[in-house]
Write a protein that holds these residues in place. Structure first.
Motif, PDB file in Angstrom:
ATOM      1  N   ASN A   8      44.338  50.655  37.304  1.00  0.00           N
ATOM      2  CA  ASN A   8      43.572  49.915  38.303  1.00  0.00           C
ATOM      3  C   ASN A   8      44.144  50.105  39.709  1.00  0.00           C
ATOM      4  O   ASN A   8      43.403  50.239  40.685  1.00  0.00           O
ATOM      5  N   LEU A  54      33.076  47.210  38.913  1.00  0.00           N
ATOM      6  CA  LEU A  54      32.373  47.642  37.708  1.00  0.00           C
ATOM      7  C   LEU A  54      33.309  48.368  36.739  1.00  0.00           C
ATOM      8  O   LEU A  54      33.264  48.134  35.530  1.00  0.00           O
ATOM      9  N   ARG A  57      36.289  45.851  35.854  1.00  0.00           N
ATOM     10  CA  ARG A  57      35.849  44.503  35.480  1.00  0.00           C
ATOM     11  C   ARG A  57      36.691  43.438  36.179  1.00  0.00           C
ATOM     12  O   ARG A  57      37.111  42.450  35.577  1.00  0.00           O
ATOM     13  N   ASP A  58      36.934  43.708  37.443  1.00  0.00           N
ATOM     14  CA  ASP A  58      37.744  42.813  38.270  1.00  0.00           C
ATOM     15  C   ASP A  58      36.983  42.565  39.566  1.00  0.00           C
ATOM     16  O   ASP A  58      36.899  43.443  40.432  1.00  0.00           O
ATOM     17  N   TRP A  59      36.426  41.361  39.704  1.00  0.00           N
ATOM     18  CA  TRP A  59      35.624  41.032  40.876  1.00  0.00           C
ATOM     19  C   TRP A  59      36.396  40.159  41.857  1.00  0.00           C
ATOM     20  O   TRP A  59      35.819  39.520  42.728  1.00  0.00           O
TER      21      TRP A  59
END
Length: 225
Positions: A8, A54, A57-59
């Motif tokens: 990430n 997306l 999966r980290d907003w």
């Protein structure tokens, strides 16, 4: 989990560099008028952060307005930066030749004496928020949350500074550009420190103060005040 965090973190850095590269191309090759450039910048910055959300999966980057105690420092710092920039220009103006900036802005981005006030308002309020969302909310705070504290500070501050090279490359001598990059890197480190509790409120306020100062110089150069 460590491997996923690393992936990430790499993803954040790659996306930030891609975005800065795209905007450098827009500035140096496409060279649209300022409203078009601003629309492209919004799409690129939000798009890259959205792509990260997306894929990872980290907003988190889209929730950058948490509560923070450092916001108490922001107002006096913003005022201090405003006074420093305007006062510094007035003191050093006999030795600074910035007369080419209005002509450069008119030729490159279609900003004229008549349109500068509206442009200055956008830069102060909206552009500052967009840059703080991207360089602090996305780049810094995401890396910071992933546990890469030193990398978060250094990478986001340097990316913030180098991003502005394409904007300021025609404004003056190489020495002046280097000084601006050094100053922007230092500003980026300060903004990161202010936002370390998870909110971009402090850096946005100080960024607005800085933009008010530079735009004040712009009003002088455009002979509107």
């Amino acid at each position: 989990m460590i491997d996923q965090n690393r992936r990430n973190a790499y993803g954040v850095m790659v996306l930030v560099l891609i975005c800065c590269g795209i905007m450098a191309w827009v500035e140096g090759v496409l060279r649209p008028v300022y409203p078009v450039k601003s629309a492209l910048k919004i799409a690129v910055f939000l798009g890259c952060a959205g792509l990260y959300g997306l894929l990872a999966r980290d907003w988190g980057p889209f929730h950058p307005f948490g509560r923070t105690k450092t916001v108490r420092l922001a107002a006096p710092l913003a005022l201090g930066v405003l006074v420093f920039l305007l006062g510094g220009y007035l003191l050093l103006s006999p030795w600074l030749d910035l007369s080419a900036i209005p002509e450069n802005l008119a030729a490159k981005e279609g900003i004229t004496r008549e349109t500068f006030p509206l442009t200055a308002a956008y830069i102060t309020l909206c552009n500052s928020l967009l840059e703080e969302f991207f360089f602090r909310g996305f780049a810094f705070l995401t890396l910071y949350r992933l546990g890469h504290v030193r990398l978060a500070y250094g990478f986001s501050a340097l990316a913030f500074a180098l991003y502005h090279v394409s904007i300021t490359s025609n404004w003056g001598s190489p020495v002046l550009i280097l000084l601006m990059v050094a100053g922007l890197t230092a500003a980026g480190l300060l903004f990161n420190w202010l936002d370390r509790e998870g909110s971009i409120w402090p850096s946005w306020l100080v960024h607005m103060g800085a933009n008010l100062g530079t735009n004040g110089v712009g009003f002088i150069l455009f002979s509107t005040i």
